[in-house]
Scaffold this active site. Structure first.
Site, PDB file in Angstrom:
ATOM      1  N   GLU A  76       0.815  -1.221   0.000  1.00 27.30           N
ATOM      2  CA  GLU A  76       0.000   0.000   0.000  1.00 27.30           C
ATOM      3  C   GLU A  76       0.847   1.268   0.000  1.00 27.30           C
ATOM      4  OE1 GLU A  76      -3.237   2.140   2.947  1.00 27.30           O
ATOM      5  OE2 GLU A  76      -2.617   0.080   3.345  1.00 27.30           O
ATOM      6  N   ASP A  77       1.946   1.281   0.782  1.00 31.07           N
ATOM      7  CA  ASP A  77       2.675   2.533   1.029  1.00 31.07           C
ATOM      8  C   ASP A  77       4.036   2.635   0.346  1.00 31.07           C
ATOM      9  OD1 ASP A  77       0.590   3.315   2.614  1.00 31.07           O
ATOM     10  OD2 ASP A  77       1.516   2.697   4.497  1.00 31.07           O
TER      11      ASP A  77
END
Length: 707
Positions: A76-77
């Site tokens: 996600e990051d």
């Protein structure tokens, strides 16, 4: 702040060296991927996944879960892809990380919708691997522990979501320790002042109660020792949110809740549990009706314990829980305990809890497939997340757990969806009972079914379980769609016949154009729209008429030759009989197409459709089929002379003419005659004439009129 070395030391207690190396490798990979990123608190970002892994280590989770915890924010990051992660750490770890990553927020019109959508995604991820939710719960717990770095508005939003979704899910999976901490942290963020006052009051009460708690503990411990029974005794601390919830829902004061002293006895075996129960009942008098045996009949989340309330010394009430060490571990960790016992050997409690959790998740997945949208889905699941169970038996002795207030219909769907769909009545403890009657623990429920039966929409007014609600809605939706398509087909066929055509002869190119303009995908969707009254069959027929009739208006035929639609009486929910005129077989009838409802049938002489009778777009010529076997409601007004027992005479006479009397009202008037209004069911006009003749033959009846 935890370090990877400290975590590795903890893992040596239950993982082998090779597995610990894999966990450390996942940490260093996450540290590199998150390099330069910081949390709101200013700490390096990697401290968060390390803390999440530490929480899971406390639950003795397997190495793959710990690796996924280290990597749960990588997709996600950071720039790392799922394929890249799979290449490094294998498919299982990548699947768990991918499942956790999908539980991120999306943008929705309302917060409730966002919450519902997130929950729906959580269920799908849990169905793939239940460890996904364990990692997500640990992630949420660490976020709640460090929530102070967030702005107040965001703190309240996250706290509310935790109370609404994550804490109940943890409870449903039997993870009581994690649930209680999530609730207390969320409560302190959502209601900081209330939490502060309750905490202060608890500390004060604890000091005042210390001597009482110590003396009761000592008394129980000494009695166990005298009987030679091994076991530990401890006072149970009440949690802030649990105190607040009881004060709010039960309307009790703080003093009333804190006046109850709670203790736990942990023994070696199930036999010791029942012996300990006898010992405490001998020591203090039990409160009648307050004993619960969750050992013989575990809760839905696998929780097992004996619960009893006692009258203690100094006129105080004591709550005692008695369980084995294994049950105590499962009560604290829930399904997370399952992975622990995969290493240390077999545990029936842990495995049973895990299997129950898997069954619950599969049930959620089934409901999710049937639900129309995420809001409908979460609505059906809410009762499953907040259950107070009742335990009932099938005739063969099988135990079923249902939420408080569940009915025989809920029980039928719990047995099997097909049983629920075809149930017509029930026996509770061998006596016939209404399907809507709430069930109580210990009852034996027998469901009576017939193959021709169907779910009733009225059941939605009293069913409790999500499975029952979603199954009924799904059946009605499917049935409604099928009936709409069938009615739409008949309506379109009728209007196409005016052009000398039929549905089978429709030009595919013309159909494709109409579907594209209407933004529909298939002919069935078009027919469904027509059947529901959302699209006029007359207009669609003109668009689909054969090429040679493109300039023609529909052939105007004499009324006697117009194509008519035969009403069979079995069209279901898309066909309605107008209440204003109450048509029955034998009456001349006309159909009015009503948007969203389908076809509404009126008598041709009904004043409510007089203005639209000649409008071909809104009205359809109808006739009754010769094979109708349904009964229809008719309203009659009678002018009668007041006499004793007249109502009974009227009802008996109507019943004697094979009419079913639904309702009788009498209106007294100033003159010598009263007016009686009767609602009854008949088969057709001939049957109605017979009933009216019988009623008119009574001496007290002066006039009979069909309303």
């Amino acid at each position: 702040m935890p370090t990877v070395d400290a975590l590795s030391d903890r893992l040596t207690g239950y993982l082998d060296l090779q597995q610990i190396k894999l966990v450390r490798r996942a940490y260093y990979y996450a540290e590199q991927a998150h390099d330069g990123q910081r949390r709101k608190s200013g700490e390096p970002y990697v401290t968060h996944p390390l803390a999440v892994a530490s929480i899971l280590a406390g639950m003795h989770m397997d190495h793959q879960s710990l690796m996924a915890a280290m990597l749960h924010d990588v997709i996600e990051d950071t720039a790392v892809s799922r394929d890249g992660l799979e290449g490094q750490f294998g498919t299982v770890v990548a699947d768990i990380v991918d499942g956790v990553s999908k539980l991120t927020h999306l943008e929705f019109e309302t917060r409730a919708e966002a919450q519902a959508e997130n929950f729906q995604k959580m269920v799908l991820a849990m169905a793939v691997d239940i460890r996904v939710i364990l990692v997500k719960l640990a992630d949420r717990l660490h976020n709640m522990r460090t929530l102070g770095a967030m702005p107040p508005e965001k703190q309240r939003r996250i706290a509310r979501e935790t109370l609404d979704i994550y804490a109940p899910v943890a409870a449903r999976l039997g993870m009581r320790d994690l649930q209680l901490e999530l609730e207390d942290l969320a409560f302190q963020s959502y209601h900081p002042m209330r939490a502060k006052y309750i905490r202060r009051a608890v500390v004060q009460a604890r000091g005042q109660r210390k001597d009482v708690i110590t003396s009761i503990e000592e008394a129980i411990r000494n009695r166990l020792k005298q009987e030679g029974l091994p076991g530990t005794v401890s006072g149970r601390e009440k949690h802030l949110y649990s105190i607040y919830s009881k004060m709010k829902t039960k309307g009790k004061s703080f003093a009333e809740i804190m006046d109850v002293f709670a203790f736990r006895i942990v023994t070696e075996s199930v036999d010791d549990c029942y012996r300990a129960l006898g010992i405490v009942h001998n020591l203090y008098k039990p409160v009648p009706g307050r004993f619960k045996d969750y050992v013989a009949i575990p809760k839905a989340n696998g929780y097992q314990s004996l619960h009893t309330d006692l009258f203690g010394a100094r006129d105080i009430t004591i709550e005692v829980q008695i369980r084995t060490k294994e049950m105590d571990a499962v009560a604290s960790q829930g399904i997370a305990e399952h992975s622990h016992y995969k290493i240390y050997g077999d545990s029936s409690s842990a495995i049973d809890g895990y299997n129950r959790a898997r069954k619950w998740v599969q049930g959620l997945l089934e409901m999710q497939k049937r639900a129309g949208n995420s809001m409908e889905f979460i609505e059906t699941v809410k009762t499953d997340l907040f259950p107070d169970e009742v335990y009932v038996f099938s005739p063969k002795g099988r135990i079923f757990e249902l939420p408080q207030g569940a009915t025989a219909v809920d029980f039928a769907y719990a047995v099997h969806t097909d049983i629920g769909n075809s149930c017509v009545s029930c026996r509770i403890n061998r006596r016939l009972a209404p399907l809507s009657q709430p069930l109580h623990s210990g009852q034996t429920v027998e469901i009576i079914t017939t193959p021709s039966a169907q779910p009733n929409m009225a059941w939605l007014n009293f069913v409790i379980t999500g499975k029952a609600r979603s199954a009924i809605r799904h059946f009605i939706k499917v049935q409604h769609r099928g009936e709409s398509i069938e009615l739409g087909r008949r309506l379109l066929t009728q209007f196409l016949s005016n052009y000398g055509s039929s549905i089978e002869e429709i030009d595919p190119a013309a159909l494709a154009t109409v579907l594209q303009e209407a933004e529909l995908k298939s002919l069935d969707e078009l027919l469904q729209d027509i059947g529901m009254g959302n699209r006029m069959a007359y207009v669609v027929a003109r668009r689909l008429r054969p090429v040679e009739h493109e300039e023609d208006e529909p052939q105007e035929l004499p009324d006697s030759n117009k194509a008519t639609l035969a009403i069979r009486g079995t069209e279901g929910m898309v066909l309605h009989y107008a209440r204003c005129c109450g048509p029955i077989p034998g009456d001349s009838i006309t159909g009015h197409i009503s948007t969203g409802r389908g076809l509404v049938i009126h008598r041709t002489d009904c004043r409510n459709i007089a203005f639209m009778k000649d409008d071909a777009e809104k009205c359809v010529y109808l006739e009754w089929s010769n094979s109708i076997d349904e009964e229809f409601i008719v309203n009659l007004d009678l002018k009668v002379e007041p006499k004793r027992g007249l109502i009974a005479t009227l009802a008996t006479t109507a019943s004697g003419a094979s009419a079913n009397v639904l309702k009788i009202d009498i209106t007294e008037t100033d003159d010598a005659l009263n007016t009686v209004h009767i609602d009854l069911t008949v088969k057709d006009r001939v049957h109605l004439a017979k009933v009216m003749r019988k009623l008119k033959a009574l001496k007290a009846v002066y006039k009979v009129t069909r309303v």
